[in-house]
Scaffold this active site. Structure first.
Site, mmCIF file in Angstrom:
data_model
loop_
_atom_site.group_PDB
_atom_site.id
_atom_site.type_symbol
_atom_site.label_atom_id
_atom_site.label_comp_id
_atom_site.label_asym_id
_atom_site.label_seq_id
_atom_site.Cartn_x
_atom_site.Cartn_y
_atom_site.Cartn_z
ATOM 1 N N ARG A 68 0.858 -1.186 0.000
ATOM 2 C CA ARG A 68 0.000 0.000 0.000
ATOM 3 C C ARG A 68 0.893 1.234 0.000
ATOM 4 N NH1 ARG A 68 -4.707 -1.540 -2.038
ATOM 5 N NH2 ARG A 68 -5.769 -3.150 -0.803
ATOM 6 N N ALA A 80 -10.815 -7.527 -0.440
ATOM 7 C CA ALA A 80 -11.679 -6.340 -0.445
ATOM 8 C C ALA A 80 -11.571 -5.645 -1.790
ATOM 9 C CB ALA A 80 -11.276 -5.388 0.678
ATOM 10 N N GLU A 97 -14.697 -10.224 -5.371
ATOM 11 C CA GLU A 97 -13.388 -9.962 -4.772
ATOM 12 C C GLU A 97 -12.769 -11.226 -4.180
ATOM 13 O OE1 GLU A 97 -11.706 -7.286 -5.176
ATOM 14 O OE2 GLU A 97 -13.365 -6.254 -6.176
ATOM 15 N N GLU A 101 -9.186 -12.300 -5.762
ATOM 16 C CA GLU A 101 -7.990 -12.187 -4.928
ATOM 17 C C GLU A 101 -7.528 -13.510 -4.345
ATOM 18 O OE1 GLU A 101 -8.160 -9.065 -2.057
ATOM 19 O OE2 GLU A 101 -8.481 -7.512 -3.576
ATOM 20 N N GLU A 148 -1.216 -6.134 -7.144
ATOM 21 C CA GLU A 148 -1.771 -7.469 -6.902
ATOM 22 C C GLU A 148 -0.879 -8.577 -7.463
ATOM 23 O OE1 GLU A 148 -5.758 -7.553 -8.315
ATOM 24 O OE2 GLU A 148 -6.523 -6.364 -6.627
#
Length: 208
Positions: A68, A80, A97, A101, A148
């Protein structure tokens, strides 16, 4: 005393949008205060988000670890993502999601908690779901890119996550809220007493 947040909207005399990005923007409102004065308030305009606390049969929560940039950290998080379409059904977004993910599907869905991430500076609303009866999703894995592409996954016992949150080792807001809400629900009326997955969400109304 009624322990419940209540809708209220103070009069706005002027508004502008000094910045509009791909998904979010910044709005400036001139708001009339109770004493009649006018105060300028800047805040992020956000479409809303969903998150998933996916709990497996061994009492482990599915996590992802992602970089992040604003906080310069790789954070352990629960799956999320944004509500990409206005009025989108949040359960549909949560299923998406979890698949994208973690390549996982779930049979049992409940609403765990709803919250505002930072109501003094953003209108972002988040709904966290509890997902159980997990299984590997069918088909090919979703193709990832950017942050990701470097994402890690793990399954961690719930008790370890609670300890990590209280020790200050885990900081993602959806993980913190979701894990503590799950622990509180278990200690209270139990998981089957949670709201159904299609429960109304006034902060982000949707069609079933």
């Amino acid at each position: 005393m009624e322990l419940q947040d209540t809708p209220q909207e103070w009069r706005v005399t002027a508004t502008e949008t000094p910045f509009q990005g791909k998904k979010t923007g910044v709005r400036t409102d001139d708001v009339v205060m109770p004493d009649g004065t006018v105060a300028r308030r800047d805040y992020q305009v956000h479409p809303g988000s969903v998150a998933v606390v996916a709990l497996d049969a061994e009492d482990r929560v599915l996590l992802v670890k992602q970089y992040r940039h604003p906080v310069r950290q790789k954070l352990w998080e629960v799956p999320a993502g944004l509500l990409d379409v206005p009025g989108e059904n949040p359960l549909h977004a949560a299923r998406r999601e979890l698949y994208e993910e973690a390549h996982v599907k779930a049979e049992d869905w409940r609403v765990l908690t709803d919250f505002y991430t930072s109501p003094g500076g953003s209108d972002e609303a988040v709904r966290i779901f509890l997902a159980r009866d997990l299984a590997e999703a069918e088909g090919e894995r979703f193709e990832v890119a950017e942050e990701e592409a470097d994402m890690e996954t793990a399954r961690v016992p719930l008790a370890d996550l609670v300890r990590g949150v209280l020790a200050g080792d885990l900081h993602n807001s959806c993980l913190v809220n979701g894990v503590l809400a799950l622990a509180a629900a278990r200690a209270g009326d139990g998981l089957d007493a949670l709201r159904p997955a299609e429960a109304p969400w006034p902060a982000r109304p949707f069609e079933a």
